[in-house]
Motif scaffolding. Sequence first.
Motif, PDB file in Angstrom:
ATOM      1  N   ARG A  92      -8.743   1.657   2.052  1.00 37.04           N
ATOM      2  CA  ARG A  92      -8.776   0.473   2.916  1.00 37.04           C
ATOM      3  C   ARG A  92      -9.877   0.582   3.967  1.00 37.04           C
ATOM      4  O   ARG A  92     -10.528  -0.397   4.313  1.00 37.04           O
ATOM      5  CB  ARG A  92      -7.416   0.266   3.597  1.00 37.04           C
ATOM      6  N   LEU A  93     -10.095   1.776   4.497  1.00 37.01           N
ATOM      7  CA  LEU A  93     -11.170   1.992   5.459  1.00 37.01           C
ATOM      8  C   LEU A  93     -12.532   1.728   4.816  1.00 37.01           C
ATOM      9  O   LEU A  93     -13.405   1.090   5.420  1.00 37.01           O
ATOM     10  CB  LEU A  93     -11.103   3.413   6.024  1.00 37.01           C
ATOM     11  N   SER A  97       1.254   3.997  -3.110  1.00 38.52           N
ATOM     12  CA  SER A  97       1.075   5.424  -2.818  1.00 38.52           C
ATOM     13  C   SER A  97       2.295   6.218  -3.258  1.00 38.52           C
ATOM     14  O   SER A  97       2.169   7.288  -3.870  1.00 38.52           O
ATOM     15  CB  SER A  97       0.849   5.631  -1.325  1.00 38.52           C
ATOM     16  N   GLU A 135       0.837  -1.203   0.000  1.00 38.08           N
ATOM     17  CA  GLU A 135       0.000   0.000   0.000  1.00 38.08           C
ATOM     18  C   GLU A 135       0.875   1.258   0.000  1.00 38.08           C
ATOM     19  O   GLU A 135       0.586   2.225  -0.701  1.00 38.08           O
ATOM     20  CB  GLU A 135      -0.937  -0.003   1.208  1.00 38.08           C
ATOM     21  N   THR A 176      -4.952   6.063   0.017  1.00 38.48           N
ATOM     22  CA  THR A 176      -4.856   4.605   0.089  1.00 38.48           C
ATOM     23  C   THR A 176      -5.448   4.098   1.397  1.00 38.48           C
ATOM     24  O   THR A 176      -6.179   3.099   1.418  1.00 38.48           O
ATOM     25  CB  THR A 176      -3.391   4.165  -0.033  1.00 38.48           C
ATOM     26  N   MET A 177      -5.162   4.778   2.497  1.00 42.82           N
ATOM     27  CA  MET A 177      -5.713   4.355   3.782  1.00 42.82           C
ATOM     28  C   MET A 177      -7.228   4.563   3.819  1.00 42.82           C
ATOM     29  O   MET A 177      -7.957   3.739   4.385  1.00 42.82           O
ATOM     30  CB  MET A 177      -5.046   5.130   4.929  1.00 42.82           C
ATOM     31  N   GLY A 221      -2.726   8.864   2.276  1.00 39.89           N
ATOM     32  CA  GLY A 221      -4.014   9.056   2.946  1.00 39.89           C
ATOM     33  C   GLY A 221      -5.166   8.524   2.109  1.00 39.89           C
ATOM     34  O   GLY A 221      -6.102   7.919   2.634  1.00 39.89           O
TER      35      GLY A 221
END
Length: 160
Positions: free
Chosen positions: A132-133, A110, A106, A128-129, A126
């Motif tokens: 995932r969230l 990014s 990840e 990418t996160m 951010g």
Amino acid sequence: MMTAAAKRGAQEAMEQLQHKNKKIKKNAGFIFPMPLAVILSLLISALLYIALALVAIAAQVAVRGWRWRVLLPPRPDGSPVPVRRTFSPMLIGYLANNILPVLLGEAVRSFLVARREELVPLEAFGSTMLERLVDVVVLALIGLIAALLLWPLMAVATDA
């Protein structure tokens, strides 16, 4: 010393083993060389499933690329990152996830998209996160819906 009955029993057991061995050798010729029609039908059916799997994977990558493009910040000139420019960093990140520990792929994807599109690396990470969230929330909703739909079935099964 062996008694006559024991000798006869041992002899019969040996004959049965030899008979089974001959049967196995005889049938092996029919097991391994399959007719050409069988081989071709297996190959065609396998190719059909492989083609369907490849189409499903391509669709999944396209949807994820579009979703990531929506989450990515705009480039310095204000234009959004084109979807086709998200594919290679995303696929390289998937490869890195298979090689590196702790989902470091990840961070790799990014970094790649930030360098390629001149984005701020922290903003790309951010996005990418956030992706995932969203994955976790959707998975939790699917689990909740499945549990609510299966709850009546579980009650019926436990009553029986």
